[in-house]
Design a protein around this motif. Structure first.
Motif, PDB file in Angstrom:
ATOM      1  N   ARG A   1      58.364  40.411  70.476  1.00 23.03           N
ATOM      2  CA  ARG A   1      59.507  39.904  70.765  1.00 23.03           C
ATOM      3  C   ARG A   1      60.181  40.095  72.007  1.00 23.03           C
ATOM      4  NH1 ARG A   1      59.986  40.173  65.129  1.00 23.03           N
ATOM      5  NH2 ARG A   1      60.495  38.332  64.053  1.00 23.03           N
TER       6      ARG A   1
ATOM      7  N   VAL B   1      60.207  35.272  70.086  1.00 21.13           N
ATOM      8  CA  VAL B   1      59.119  35.636  69.812  1.00 21.13           C
ATOM      9  C   VAL B   1      58.183  35.118  70.812  1.00 21.13           C
ATOM     10  CG1 VAL B   1      56.925  35.515  68.232  1.00 21.13           C
ATOM     11  CG2 VAL B   1      59.251  35.508  67.251  1.00 21.13           C
TER      12      VAL B   1
ATOM     13  N   ASN C   1      52.490  35.946  68.488  1.00 19.44           N
ATOM     14  CA  ASN C   1      52.395  35.949  67.146  1.00 19.44           C
ATOM     15  C   ASN C   1      50.980  35.138  66.703  1.00 19.44           C
ATOM     16  OD1 ASN C   1      52.983  36.059  64.409  1.00 19.44           O
ATOM     17  ND2 ASN C   1      54.266  34.271  64.310  1.00 19.44           N
TER      18      ASN C   1
END
Length: 252
Positions: A122, A129, A132
């Motif tokens: 993050r 974000v 991921n």
């Protein structure tokens, strides 16, 4: 007798008499006492107007319910966490180039419930974000050319923008030690996922083999039963024919 020096007369006439000095002192004393009384009255008024222990609490006009914000990392174990800078290789540019994606804490998380692991990062301040994706057995992390503090790897599905995208990423740490720890944690989770997937395959193959074994044993039992029935039928038919022959002989 007349005074020939007018200056002395003027000076003597200007000097106050003892009675005048006493009156002046008395007036000054009264003024001081009056000021003290006025000051005391002001203090008394302030004490009456303001309570001894003021309460700064003001009840709210509208009561808002408490909102619990989930981080999305519940049930996951933190394996690695360090501050770093993330880049992505922009293939859409002409010519392609590395673009900074964000600076913040990068984490490697392990989820034992579904035996998986992932990388999540993050941005600072905004906490948006910027990476991921899952760690898969086929993924290969390589050092960036000319730097011992940076790594490069590829992922087929990164969900930083909610929609899965194939990305080539690079990450750079502040020192070599943190970069090495990141690589070690990545390799540990990659081997963990590989081991868990191999275990699942063995279990699936074992279940299929056990099912096939049970089916084969059942088929064998059914075949033996059919053979026994057939053999019993032949014996019964032979006995039946023999008894019929004996009956015919008695009649003769």
């Amino acid at each position: 007798m007349a005074n020939d020096n007018p200056t002395e007369v003027s000076e003597n006439n200007d000097q106050p008499t003892p009675e005048v000095e006493e009156i002046n002192k008395k007036e000054e004393t009264e003024d001081v006492n009056k000021e003290e009384v006025d000051a005391k009255k002001e203090v008394d008024v302030d004490e009456v107007a303001r309570p001894a222990s003021p309460d700064p609490y003001y009840p709210p006009i509208i009561f808002l319910p408490e909102v619990v914000v989930n981080s999305g990392e519940e049930g996951e174990k933190e394996i690695f966490k360090r501050r770093a800078k993330l880049y992505r290789y922009a293939h859409e540019c002409s010519p392609p180039e590395w673009k900074e994606r964000g600076t913040g804490d990068v984490k490697i998380l392990q989820k034992e419930a579904n035996q998986s692991a992932r990388i999540i990062m993050r941005r600072e301040k905004t906490l948006k974000v910027c990476a991921n994706h899952s760690i898969l057995p086929w993924m290969d992390m390589k050092p960036n050319c000319g730097s011992q503090k940076a790594w490069v790897w590829k992922t087929q599905a990164d969900y930083a923008d909610e929609e899965p995208k194939q990305e080539t990423m690079a990450i750079r740490f502040g020192n070599i030690e943190n970069a090495k720890k990141f690589f070690d944690a990545f390799e540990e989770m990659r081997n963990y996922v590989l081991k868990m997937e191999a275990k699942k395959i063995r279990e699936e193959v074992g279940e299929e083999a056990s099912v096939e074994k049970v089916d084969k044993e059942k088929e064998t039992e059914e075949k033996d039963l059919v053979e026994d029935i057939d053999a019993g039928g032949d014996k019964f038919q032979a006995l039946k024919e023999r008894m019929a022959n004996m009956a015919v002989g008695d009649e003769e």
